[in-house]
Scaffold this motif. Sequence first.
Motif, PDB file in Angstrom:
ATOM      1  N   LEU A  84      18.375  22.232  17.114  1.00 17.75           N
ATOM      2  CA  LEU A  84      17.459  22.882  18.054  1.00 17.75           C
ATOM      3  C   LEU A  84      16.380  23.708  17.355  1.00 17.75           C
ATOM      4  O   LEU A  84      15.192  23.540  17.664  1.00 17.75           O
ATOM      5  N   PRO A  85      16.719  24.574  16.404  1.00 19.16           N
ATOM      6  CA  PRO A  85      15.644  25.289  15.707  1.00 19.16           C
ATOM      7  C   PRO A  85      14.700  24.347  14.954  1.00 19.16           C
ATOM      8  O   PRO A  85      13.498  24.588  14.882  1.00 19.16           O
ATOM      9  N   SER A  86      15.240  23.266  14.422  1.00 19.30           N
ATOM     10  CA  SER A  86      14.401  22.305  13.705  1.00 19.30           C
ATOM     11  C   SER A  86      13.376  21.668  14.631  1.00 19.30           C
ATOM     12  O   SER A  86      12.203  21.536  14.277  1.00 19.30           O
ATOM     13  N   LEU A 145       2.365  16.645   8.070  1.00 18.33           N
ATOM     14  CA  LEU A 145       2.759  17.959   7.555  1.00 18.33           C
ATOM     15  C   LEU A 145       3.840  18.591   8.421  1.00 18.33           C
ATOM     16  O   LEU A 145       4.785  19.204   7.910  1.00 18.33           O
ATOM     17  N   ALA A 146       3.721  18.450   9.734  1.00 22.23           N
ATOM     18  CA  ALA A 146       4.730  19.000  10.638  1.00 22.23           C
ATOM     19  C   ALA A 146       6.082  18.318  10.424  1.00 22.23           C
ATOM     20  O   ALA A 146       7.132  18.966  10.481  1.00 22.23           O
ATOM     21  N   ALA A 147       6.074  17.024  10.156  1.00 21.45           N
ATOM     22  CA  ALA A 147       7.328  16.315   9.883  1.00 21.45           C
ATOM     23  C   ALA A 147       7.969  16.820   8.595  1.00 21.45           C
ATOM     24  O   ALA A 147       9.188  16.980   8.516  1.00 21.45           O
ATOM     25  N   ALA A 148       7.148  17.097   7.584  1.00 18.64           N
ATOM     26  CA  ALA A 148       7.678  17.628   6.326  1.00 18.64           C
ATOM     27  C   ALA A 148       8.267  19.026   6.531  1.00 18.64           C
ATOM     28  O   ALA A 148       9.351  19.340   6.010  1.00 18.64           O
ATOM     29  N   ILE A 149       7.579  19.859   7.291  1.00 22.53           N
ATOM     30  CA  ILE A 149       8.087  21.203   7.592  1.00 22.53           C
ATOM     31  C   ILE A 149       9.405  21.110   8.354  1.00 22.53           C
ATOM     32  O   ILE A 149      10.364  21.823   8.069  1.00 22.53           O
ATOM     33  N   THR A 150       9.459  20.212   9.318  1.00 19.00           N
ATOM     34  CA  THR A 150      10.667  20.024  10.112  1.00 19.00           C
ATOM     35  C   THR A 150      11.825  19.550   9.244  1.00 19.00           C
ATOM     36  O   THR A 150      12.963  19.993   9.421  1.00 19.00           O
TER      37      THR A 150
END
Length: 103
Positions: free
Chosen positions: A86-88, A71-76
């Motif tokens: 950097l924000p990503s 899920l964190a990879a999808a959000i990123t």
Amino acid sequence: MTEWYAIEITSFWTIFLMGLSTYVTRVAGLLVLRYLSLGGLMEETLKAVPPAIFMSIIAPVAFMSGVAETLAAAITAVVAMRFSMLPSICVGVFSCAMLRMVL
């Protein structure tokens, strides 16, 4: 007895040549781009390279790990489509930490 500062010659040359090849490819890219005029499509393509490389490194680990990492990879990936690198990365690390706590 081997001293703590001793390094095998093979390891030394491997590290040295890897650093040299990294340096040469970066300098060569700068020199080539100095003499080329890029069109709009090429500029947009080059802007997409850093997020694509980032996701190619992260995706295998994310999908082989747990649900929080996926899920964190999808959000990123969604954030990387809109913002710079950097924000990503910051959003990815934060979302992964929060999702691990929740899930």
